[in-house]
Design a protein around this motif. Structure first.
Motif: not given
Length: 456
Positions: A294-310
Protein backbone atom coordinates in the motif's frame (compact mmCIF):
# COMPACT_ATOMS: atom_id res chain seq x y z
CA UNK A 1 2.99 27.97 0.16
CA UNK A 2 1.98 24.36 0.79
CA UNK A 3 -1.40 25.46 2.17
CA UNK A 4 -2.00 27.39 -1.04
CA UNK A 5 -0.98 24.37 -3.09
CA UNK A 6 -3.28 21.91 -1.31
CA UNK A 7 -6.23 24.29 -1.61
CA UNK A 8 -5.61 24.37 -5.36
CA UNK A 9 -5.20 20.59 -5.48
CA UNK A 10 -8.42 19.73 -3.65
CA UNK A 11 -10.29 22.33 -5.69
CA UNK A 12 -8.97 20.51 -8.77
CA UNK A 13 -10.19 17.17 -7.39
CA UNK A 14 -13.63 18.66 -6.73
CA UNK A 15 -13.86 20.00 -10.26
CA UNK A 16 -12.77 16.69 -11.79
CA UNK A 17 -14.88 14.29 -9.70
CA UNK A 18 -17.34 13.97 -12.59
CA UNK A 19 -14.48 12.94 -14.93
CA UNK A 20 -13.22 10.36 -12.42
CA UNK A 21 -16.74 8.95 -11.95
CA UNK A 22 -17.10 8.70 -15.72
CA UNK A 23 -13.82 6.79 -15.95
CA UNK A 24 -15.05 4.30 -13.34
CA UNK A 25 -18.28 3.74 -15.23
CA UNK A 26 -16.74 3.41 -18.68
CA UNK A 27 -13.81 1.14 -17.73
CA UNK A 28 -15.18 -2.23 -18.79
CA UNK A 29 -14.31 -5.91 -18.81
CA UNK A 30 -14.23 -8.00 -21.97
CA UNK A 31 -14.06 -11.82 -21.97
CA UNK A 32 -12.31 -13.63 -24.81
CA UNK A 33 -13.84 -16.91 -23.79
CA UNK A 34 -14.53 -16.65 -20.08
CA UNK A 35 -12.55 -14.03 -18.20
CA UNK A 36 -12.58 -14.79 -14.51
CA UNK A 37 -10.59 -14.69 -11.32
CA UNK A 38 -8.32 -17.50 -10.24
CA UNK A 39 -9.24 -19.56 -7.18
CA UNK A 40 -6.74 -17.67 -5.04
CA UNK A 41 -8.52 -14.97 -3.02
CA UNK A 42 -5.12 -13.57 -2.03
CA UNK A 43 -4.24 -12.55 -5.55
CA UNK A 44 -7.67 -11.96 -7.19
CA UNK A 45 -5.84 -12.82 -10.41
CA UNK A 46 -7.55 -12.17 -13.74
CA UNK A 47 -7.64 -14.49 -16.72
CA UNK A 48 -8.40 -13.99 -20.40
CA UNK A 49 -8.92 -10.55 -21.91
CA UNK A 50 -9.89 -7.34 -20.14
CA UNK A 51 -9.91 -3.76 -21.34
CA UNK A 52 -10.23 -0.22 -20.05
CA UNK A 53 -11.86 2.52 -22.11
CA UNK A 54 -11.57 6.24 -21.38
CA UNK A 55 -13.06 9.20 -23.29
CA UNK A 56 -10.87 12.19 -24.11
CA UNK A 57 -12.62 15.58 -23.91
CA UNK A 58 -11.08 19.04 -23.38
CA UNK A 59 -11.05 22.54 -24.83
CA UNK A 60 -8.40 25.07 -25.82
CA UNK A 61 -9.39 28.50 -27.17
CA UNK A 62 -6.65 28.44 -29.80
CA UNK A 63 -6.77 24.76 -30.79
CA UNK A 64 -10.49 24.10 -30.35
CA UNK A 65 -12.25 21.12 -28.74
CA UNK A 66 -10.33 17.92 -28.12
CA UNK A 67 -12.36 14.76 -28.49
CA UNK A 68 -11.73 11.05 -28.90
CA UNK A 69 -10.83 8.14 -26.67
CA UNK A 70 -8.28 5.53 -25.70
CA UNK A 71 -8.53 1.84 -25.01
CA UNK A 72 -6.07 -0.65 -23.53
CA UNK A 73 -6.59 -4.40 -23.98
CA UNK A 74 -4.80 -6.87 -21.69
CA UNK A 75 -4.53 -10.63 -21.98
CA UNK A 76 -3.66 -12.51 -18.76
CA UNK A 77 -3.83 -16.04 -20.18
CA UNK A 78 -4.59 -18.54 -17.41
CA UNK A 79 -3.85 -15.93 -14.74
CA UNK A 80 -0.71 -17.61 -13.44
CA UNK A 81 1.43 -14.53 -14.16
CA UNK A 82 -1.07 -11.90 -12.91
CA UNK A 83 -0.64 -8.93 -12.51
CA UNK A 84 1.90 -9.38 -15.33
CA UNK A 85 0.04 -9.53 -18.63
CA UNK A 86 0.88 -11.66 -21.65
CA UNK A 87 -0.18 -9.12 -24.27
CA UNK A 88 -1.08 -5.43 -24.12
CA UNK A 89 -2.62 -3.49 -27.02
CA UNK A 90 -3.13 0.25 -26.58
CA UNK A 91 -4.91 2.50 -29.07
CA UNK A 92 -5.67 6.20 -28.90
CA UNK A 93 -7.44 8.50 -31.32
CA UNK A 94 -7.94 12.07 -30.19
CA UNK A 95 -7.79 15.37 -31.98
CA UNK A 96 -8.51 19.05 -31.74
CA UNK A 97 -11.08 20.55 -34.05
CA UNK A 98 -8.36 22.69 -35.68
CA UNK A 99 -5.89 19.96 -36.50
CA UNK A 100 -3.71 18.80 -33.60
CA UNK A 101 -4.05 15.30 -32.24
CA UNK A 102 -2.76 11.87 -31.25
CA UNK A 103 -3.20 8.77 -33.39
CA UNK A 104 -1.37 5.88 -31.80
CA UNK A 105 -1.21 2.09 -31.74
CA UNK A 106 1.13 0.46 -29.19
CA UNK A 107 1.83 -3.25 -28.55
CA UNK A 108 3.81 -4.84 -25.72
CA UNK A 109 4.51 -8.53 -25.07
CA UNK A 110 7.15 -10.94 -23.82
CA UNK A 111 5.31 -13.89 -25.35
CA UNK A 112 4.91 -13.12 -29.08
CA UNK A 113 8.62 -13.86 -29.69
CA UNK A 114 9.89 -16.51 -27.24
CA UNK A 115 12.31 -15.07 -24.65
CA UNK A 116 12.24 -11.62 -26.34
CA UNK A 117 10.20 -8.64 -25.19
CA UNK A 118 8.79 -6.70 -28.13
CA UNK A 119 7.29 -3.22 -27.93
CA UNK A 120 6.02 -1.70 -31.17
CA UNK A 121 4.67 1.80 -31.71
CA UNK A 122 3.03 3.38 -34.75
CA UNK A 123 2.05 7.01 -34.20
CA UNK A 124 1.02 10.15 -36.01
CA UNK A 125 1.37 13.17 -33.72
CA UNK A 126 0.39 16.52 -35.28
CA UNK A 127 0.90 19.57 -33.06
CA UNK A 128 0.15 23.05 -34.33
CA UNK A 129 1.38 24.79 -31.17
CA UNK A 130 4.35 22.97 -29.65
CA UNK A 131 6.04 24.83 -26.79
CA UNK A 132 9.40 26.44 -27.68
CA UNK A 133 11.30 28.66 -25.22
CA UNK A 134 14.79 28.60 -26.68
CA UNK A 135 17.80 26.72 -25.36
CA UNK A 136 19.71 26.21 -22.11
CA UNK A 137 16.95 26.77 -19.57
CA UNK A 138 17.19 30.06 -17.67
CA UNK A 139 19.75 31.32 -20.22
CA UNK A 140 16.68 31.76 -22.44
CA UNK A 141 14.46 34.52 -21.05
CA UNK A 142 10.80 33.61 -20.63
CA UNK A 143 8.44 36.59 -20.52
CA UNK A 144 4.79 35.53 -20.08
CA UNK A 145 3.65 39.08 -20.87
CA UNK A 146 4.49 38.41 -24.53
CA UNK A 147 1.46 36.04 -24.49
CA UNK A 148 -0.76 38.07 -22.17
CA UNK A 149 -3.33 40.09 -24.11
CA UNK A 150 -3.89 42.45 -21.19
CA UNK A 151 -0.19 43.39 -21.02
CA UNK A 152 1.39 46.32 -22.82
CA UNK A 153 4.16 43.89 -23.88
CA UNK A 154 1.70 41.54 -25.63
CA UNK A 155 2.89 40.15 -28.96
CA UNK A 156 0.79 37.00 -29.57
CA UNK A 157 -0.67 34.10 -27.60
CA UNK A 158 1.46 31.88 -29.84
CA UNK A 159 4.75 33.64 -29.10
CA UNK A 160 6.39 30.57 -27.53
CA UNK A 161 5.05 28.04 -30.06
CA UNK A 162 5.82 26.39 -33.39
CA UNK A 163 4.27 23.64 -35.49
CA UNK A 164 5.52 20.05 -35.42
CA UNK A 165 4.05 16.95 -37.08
CA UNK A 166 5.55 13.53 -36.32
CA UNK A 167 5.07 10.24 -38.16
CA UNK A 168 6.86 7.48 -36.23
CA UNK A 169 7.46 3.75 -36.31
CA UNK A 170 9.34 2.24 -33.34
CA UNK A 171 10.43 -1.34 -32.67
CA UNK A 172 12.15 -2.09 -29.35
CA UNK A 173 13.51 -5.47 -28.23
CA UNK A 174 14.84 -6.78 -24.93
CA UNK A 175 16.32 -10.19 -24.11
CA UNK A 176 18.27 -12.02 -21.43
CA UNK A 177 22.06 -11.65 -21.27
CA UNK A 178 22.67 -14.71 -19.11
CA UNK A 179 23.39 -12.56 -16.05
CA UNK A 180 20.61 -12.42 -13.46
CA UNK A 181 18.17 -9.52 -13.98
CA UNK A 182 20.34 -8.02 -16.74
CA UNK A 183 18.87 -7.65 -20.23
CA UNK A 184 20.18 -6.36 -23.53
CA UNK A 185 18.27 -3.62 -25.39
CA UNK A 186 18.05 -2.95 -29.11
CA UNK A 187 15.72 -0.74 -31.09
CA UNK A 188 15.01 0.85 -34.45
CA UNK A 189 13.01 3.97 -35.18
CA UNK A 190 11.94 5.62 -38.41
CA UNK A 191 10.60 9.11 -37.85
CA UNK A 192 9.53 12.00 -40.05
CA UNK A 193 9.45 15.25 -38.09
CA UNK A 194 8.02 18.20 -40.02
CA UNK A 195 8.64 21.63 -38.47
CA UNK A 196 7.19 25.04 -39.27
CA UNK A 197 5.73 28.27 -37.99
CA UNK A 198 2.37 28.25 -36.24
CA UNK A 199 -0.38 28.15 -38.94
CA UNK A 200 -1.97 31.43 -37.89
CA UNK A 201 -4.53 31.58 -40.73
CA UNK A 202 -5.82 28.12 -39.87
CA UNK A 203 -6.10 28.88 -36.16
CA UNK A 204 -7.89 32.16 -36.88
CA UNK A 205 -10.51 30.46 -39.03
CA UNK A 206 -13.97 31.07 -37.60
CA UNK A 207 -12.80 33.44 -34.84
CA UNK A 208 -14.29 36.83 -34.18
CA UNK A 209 -11.91 39.67 -35.16
CA UNK A 210 -11.18 40.57 -31.53
CA UNK A 211 -10.14 36.95 -30.81
CA UNK A 212 -7.85 36.50 -33.80
CA UNK A 213 -4.15 35.86 -33.39
CA UNK A 214 -1.93 38.61 -34.84
CA UNK A 215 0.18 37.49 -37.78
CA UNK A 216 3.54 38.57 -36.34
CA UNK A 217 6.92 36.80 -35.86
CA UNK A 218 7.21 34.72 -32.71
CA UNK A 219 10.30 33.34 -30.94
CA UNK A 220 10.73 30.45 -33.39
CA UNK A 221 10.47 32.81 -36.38
CA UNK A 222 13.03 35.12 -34.79
CA UNK A 223 15.46 32.26 -34.18
CA UNK A 224 15.17 31.29 -37.85
CA UNK A 225 15.53 34.87 -39.09
CA UNK A 226 18.54 35.44 -36.81
CA UNK A 227 20.27 32.24 -37.98
CA UNK A 228 20.21 30.59 -34.55
CA UNK A 229 18.10 27.86 -36.15
CA UNK A 230 19.79 27.03 -39.45
CA UNK A 231 18.10 26.67 -42.82
CA UNK A 232 18.95 22.95 -43.01
CA UNK A 233 17.06 22.21 -39.76
CA UNK A 234 14.16 24.68 -39.67
CA UNK A 235 11.84 22.37 -41.66
CA UNK A 236 12.67 19.11 -39.87
CA UNK A 237 13.26 15.88 -41.79
CA UNK A 238 13.42 12.08 -41.80
CA UNK A 239 15.56 10.28 -39.21
CA UNK A 240 16.67 6.65 -38.98
CA UNK A 241 17.73 5.82 -35.45
CA UNK A 242 19.25 2.79 -33.76
CA UNK A 243 19.76 2.25 -30.04
CA UNK A 244 21.68 -0.33 -28.06
CA UNK A 245 22.00 -0.77 -24.32
CA UNK A 246 21.44 -2.78 -21.18
CA UNK A 247 18.74 -2.83 -18.49
CA UNK A 248 19.04 -4.08 -14.92
CA UNK A 249 15.58 -4.80 -13.55
CA UNK A 250 14.56 -6.30 -10.18
CA UNK A 251 11.09 -4.74 -9.90
CA UNK A 252 8.42 -6.86 -8.25
CA UNK A 253 5.67 -5.41 -10.45
CA UNK A 254 6.13 -3.37 -13.61
CA UNK A 255 2.91 -1.31 -13.53
CA UNK A 256 3.51 0.05 -9.99
CA UNK A 257 6.58 -1.47 -8.28
CA UNK A 258 6.74 -1.68 -4.51
CA UNK A 259 10.40 -2.65 -4.40
CA UNK A 260 13.38 -3.18 -6.68
CA UNK A 261 15.67 -1.36 -9.10
CA UNK A 262 15.19 -0.43 -12.76
CA UNK A 263 18.36 1.03 -14.28
CA UNK A 264 19.44 1.37 -17.89
CA UNK A 265 22.23 2.56 -20.12
CA UNK A 266 21.24 3.35 -23.71
CA UNK A 267 23.30 4.63 -26.66
CA UNK A 268 21.14 6.33 -29.30
CA UNK A 269 22.43 6.91 -32.84
CA UNK A 270 20.46 8.95 -35.38
CA UNK A 271 21.05 9.55 -39.09
CA UNK A 272 19.37 11.97 -41.50
CA UNK A 273 20.19 13.81 -44.71
CA UNK A 274 21.94 16.67 -42.92
CA UNK A 275 22.71 15.36 -39.44
CA UNK A 276 24.41 12.44 -37.77
CA UNK A 277 24.64 12.42 -33.99
CA UNK A 278 24.65 10.20 -30.94
CA UNK A 279 23.26 10.46 -27.42
CA UNK A 280 23.91 8.60 -24.20
CA UNK A 281 21.14 8.09 -21.66
CA UNK A 282 21.54 6.85 -18.08
CA UNK A 283 18.40 6.33 -16.01
CA UNK A 284 18.19 4.86 -12.52
CA UNK A 285 14.87 4.16 -10.76
CA UNK A 286 14.46 2.60 -7.33
CA UNK A 287 11.47 1.59 -5.23
CA UNK A 288 11.14 1.05 -1.45
CA UNK A 289 8.27 -0.57 0.43
CA UNK A 290 7.13 1.32 3.53
CA UNK A 291 3.83 -0.54 4.14
CA UNK A 292 3.47 -3.82 2.17
CA UNK A 293 1.17 -3.52 -0.86
CA UNK A 294 0.00 0.00 0.00
CA UNK A 295 2.71 2.58 0.73
CA UNK A 296 6.04 3.06 -1.05
CA UNK A 297 8.72 5.60 -1.94
CA UNK A 298 10.12 5.84 -5.47
CA UNK A 299 12.74 7.99 -7.16
CA UNK A 300 14.24 8.44 -10.64
CA UNK A 301 17.58 10.02 -11.56
CA UNK A 302 18.55 10.51 -15.20
CA UNK A 303 21.23 12.01 -17.42
CA UNK A 304 21.16 12.46 -21.19
CA UNK A 305 23.77 14.15 -23.41
CA UNK A 306 25.19 14.35 -26.92
CA UNK A 307 28.33 12.25 -27.35
CA UNK A 308 29.14 12.96 -31.00
CA UNK A 309 27.88 15.00 -33.94
CA UNK A 310 25.40 17.89 -33.93
CA UNK A 311 21.77 17.37 -33.12
CA UNK A 312 19.24 19.50 -35.03
CA UNK A 313 17.31 21.79 -32.69
CA UNK A 314 14.10 19.77 -33.01
CA UNK A 315 15.85 16.60 -31.74
CA UNK A 316 17.36 18.26 -28.66
CA UNK A 317 14.23 17.59 -26.56
CA UNK A 318 14.08 13.95 -27.69
CA UNK A 319 14.19 11.78 -24.56
CA UNK A 320 15.84 8.36 -24.87
CA UNK A 321 14.75 5.29 -22.87
CA UNK A 322 14.97 1.54 -23.27
CA UNK A 323 11.32 1.78 -24.25
CA UNK A 324 8.71 4.49 -23.84
CA UNK A 325 5.07 3.52 -23.18
CA UNK A 326 3.95 7.14 -23.69
CA UNK A 327 3.56 8.94 -27.00
CA UNK A 328 5.54 11.90 -25.63
CA UNK A 329 9.18 12.43 -26.67
CA UNK A 330 9.50 15.99 -25.40
CA UNK A 331 12.20 17.41 -23.17
CA UNK A 332 12.19 18.56 -19.57
CA UNK A 333 8.89 20.02 -18.51
CA UNK A 334 5.42 18.52 -18.56
CA UNK A 335 3.71 15.32 -17.51
CA UNK A 336 6.55 12.87 -18.25
CA UNK A 337 9.64 14.59 -16.82
CA UNK A 338 9.23 17.61 -14.50
CA UNK A 339 5.59 18.05 -13.57
CA UNK A 340 4.50 21.68 -13.17
CA UNK A 341 7.31 23.00 -15.39
CA UNK A 342 6.11 24.33 -18.74
CA UNK A 343 6.76 21.85 -21.54
CA UNK A 344 10.21 22.03 -23.17
CA UNK A 345 11.36 24.79 -20.81
CA UNK A 346 14.69 22.99 -20.23
CA UNK A 347 16.33 22.08 -23.55
CA UNK A 348 20.03 21.64 -24.26
CA UNK A 349 22.62 19.18 -25.53
CA UNK A 350 22.75 17.52 -22.10
CA UNK A 351 20.33 17.48 -19.16
CA UNK A 352 19.95 15.90 -15.72
CA UNK A 353 16.67 15.47 -13.87
CA UNK A 354 15.13 13.63 -10.97
CA UNK A 355 11.77 12.74 -9.44
CA UNK A 356 10.96 11.85 -5.82
CA UNK A 357 7.50 10.65 -4.81
CA UNK A 358 5.54 8.72 -2.20
CA UNK A 359 2.78 6.40 -3.41
CA UNK A 360 -0.09 5.59 -1.05
CA UNK A 361 -2.80 3.18 -2.22
CA UNK A 362 -5.35 4.22 0.36
CA UNK A 363 -8.44 2.46 -1.08
CA UNK A 364 -8.90 -1.00 -2.61
CA UNK A 365 -12.28 -2.28 -3.79
CA UNK A 366 -14.15 -4.36 -6.36
CA UNK A 367 -16.45 -2.75 -8.92
CA UNK A 368 -18.11 -4.26 -12.03
CA UNK A 369 -16.30 -7.51 -11.15
CA UNK A 370 -12.91 -5.82 -11.41
CA UNK A 371 -10.12 -5.09 -8.92
CA UNK A 372 -9.42 -1.40 -8.24
CA UNK A 373 -7.21 0.81 -6.11
CA UNK A 374 -6.99 4.58 -5.62
CA UNK A 375 -3.65 6.16 -4.70
CA UNK A 376 -2.14 9.55 -3.85
CA UNK A 377 1.42 10.51 -4.82
CA UNK A 378 2.96 13.73 -3.43
CA UNK A 379 6.12 14.48 -5.42
CA UNK A 380 9.16 16.71 -5.90
CA UNK A 381 10.75 17.06 -9.38
CA UNK A 382 13.91 18.87 -10.54
CA UNK A 383 16.21 19.23 -13.56
CA UNK A 384 18.65 21.47 -15.43
CA UNK A 385 20.86 21.75 -18.52
CA UNK A 386 24.42 20.52 -17.91
CA UNK A 387 25.68 20.48 -21.53
CA UNK A 388 24.68 23.71 -23.23
CA UNK A 389 23.71 24.14 -26.85
CA UNK A 390 26.00 26.55 -28.69
CA UNK A 391 24.12 29.60 -29.95
CA UNK A 392 25.38 31.79 -32.78
CA UNK A 393 24.12 35.34 -32.10
CA UNK A 394 26.05 37.06 -34.89
CA UNK A 395 22.95 37.22 -37.08
CA UNK A 396 20.88 39.17 -34.55
CA UNK A 397 20.32 42.76 -35.77
CA UNK A 398 21.89 45.51 -33.67
CA UNK A 399 18.51 47.11 -33.02
CA UNK A 400 17.39 44.00 -31.05
CA UNK A 401 17.78 44.24 -27.28
CA UNK A 402 19.30 40.82 -26.58
CA UNK A 403 18.61 41.09 -22.85
CA UNK A 404 14.94 40.49 -23.69
CA UNK A 405 15.84 37.04 -25.00
CA UNK A 406 19.13 35.87 -23.47
CA UNK A 407 20.99 35.77 -20.16
CA UNK A 408 24.57 34.67 -19.58
CA UNK A 409 25.21 31.75 -17.22
CA UNK A 410 21.76 31.99 -15.66
CA UNK A 411 20.92 28.29 -15.81
CA UNK A 412 20.34 26.56 -12.46
CA UNK A 413 18.07 23.89 -11.00
CA UNK A 414 14.40 24.04 -12.01
CA UNK A 415 12.29 22.77 -9.10
CA UNK A 416 8.61 21.79 -8.90
CA UNK A 417 6.35 20.07 -6.38
CA UNK A 418 2.86 18.64 -6.39
CA UNK A 419 0.55 15.69 -5.86
CA UNK A 420 -1.45 13.28 -7.95
CA UNK A 421 -4.40 10.90 -7.81
CA UNK A 422 -4.21 7.50 -9.52
CA UNK A 423 -7.04 5.04 -10.18
CA UNK A 424 -5.98 1.54 -11.25
CA UNK A 425 -7.99 -1.29 -12.83
CA UNK A 426 -6.57 -4.81 -12.31
CA UNK A 427 -3.17 -3.34 -11.35
CA UNK A 428 -2.23 -2.39 -14.94
CA UNK A 429 -4.76 0.06 -16.41
CA UNK A 430 -3.92 3.25 -14.50
CA UNK A 431 -5.62 6.63 -14.87
CA UNK A 432 -3.32 9.38 -13.59
CA UNK A 433 -4.21 12.94 -12.60
CA UNK A 434 -1.25 15.07 -11.46
CA UNK A 435 -0.99 18.72 -10.54
CA UNK A 436 2.39 20.43 -10.19
CA UNK A 437 3.63 23.89 -9.26
CA UNK A 438 7.01 25.44 -10.13
CA UNK A 439 9.02 27.16 -7.41
CA UNK A 440 10.12 29.99 -9.75
CA UNK A 441 7.77 32.09 -11.88
CA UNK A 442 10.26 31.79 -14.77
CA UNK A 443 9.06 28.18 -15.12
CA UNK A 444 5.34 28.91 -15.49
CA UNK A 445 2.39 28.87 -13.10
CA UNK A 446 0.88 25.40 -12.75
CA UNK A 447 0.60 22.14 -14.67
CA UNK A 448 -2.47 19.87 -14.62
CA UNK A 449 -2.17 16.50 -16.34
CA UNK A 450 -4.70 13.71 -16.87
CA UNK A 451 -3.26 10.67 -18.60
CA UNK A 452 -2.16 7.08 -18.24
CA UNK A 453 0.21 5.15 -15.98
CA UNK A 454 2.62 6.05 -13.21
CA UNK A 455 5.45 8.36 -14.22
CA UNK A 456 8.07 5.62 -13.80
Amino acid sequence: LFSKYFNVFFSFLHRTHVVISLILLISLNLFSQESSETNSPATNAKTGWTFGLVPVVSYNSDLGFQYGGLVNFYNYGDGSSFPKYKHSIYAEVSRYTKGSGIYRLFYDSEFLIPKIRLTADLSYLPDQALDFYGFNGYDAVYNPNFQNESSTEYITRMYYKHQRDILRLKLDFQGATGAKNLRWVAGYELMDMQIGSVPIDKLNKGKDPEDMLPNVPNLFDNYVNWGIINQNEKDGGWHNSIKLGTVYDTRDNEACPMKGIWSELVIFNSFSKNFTFGKIALTHRQYFTIIPNDFSFAYRLAYQANVYGKSPFYMLPYMVYSYMPSSSIDGLGGSKTIRGLIRNRVVGDGVVYGNLEFRYKFVRFKFIKQNWYIALNPFLDAGMVVQKTKIDKTGIPNIVDQSLFFKDNAESVHLTYGCGLHIALNENFVIAADIGLPVKKEDGKMGIYIGMNWLF
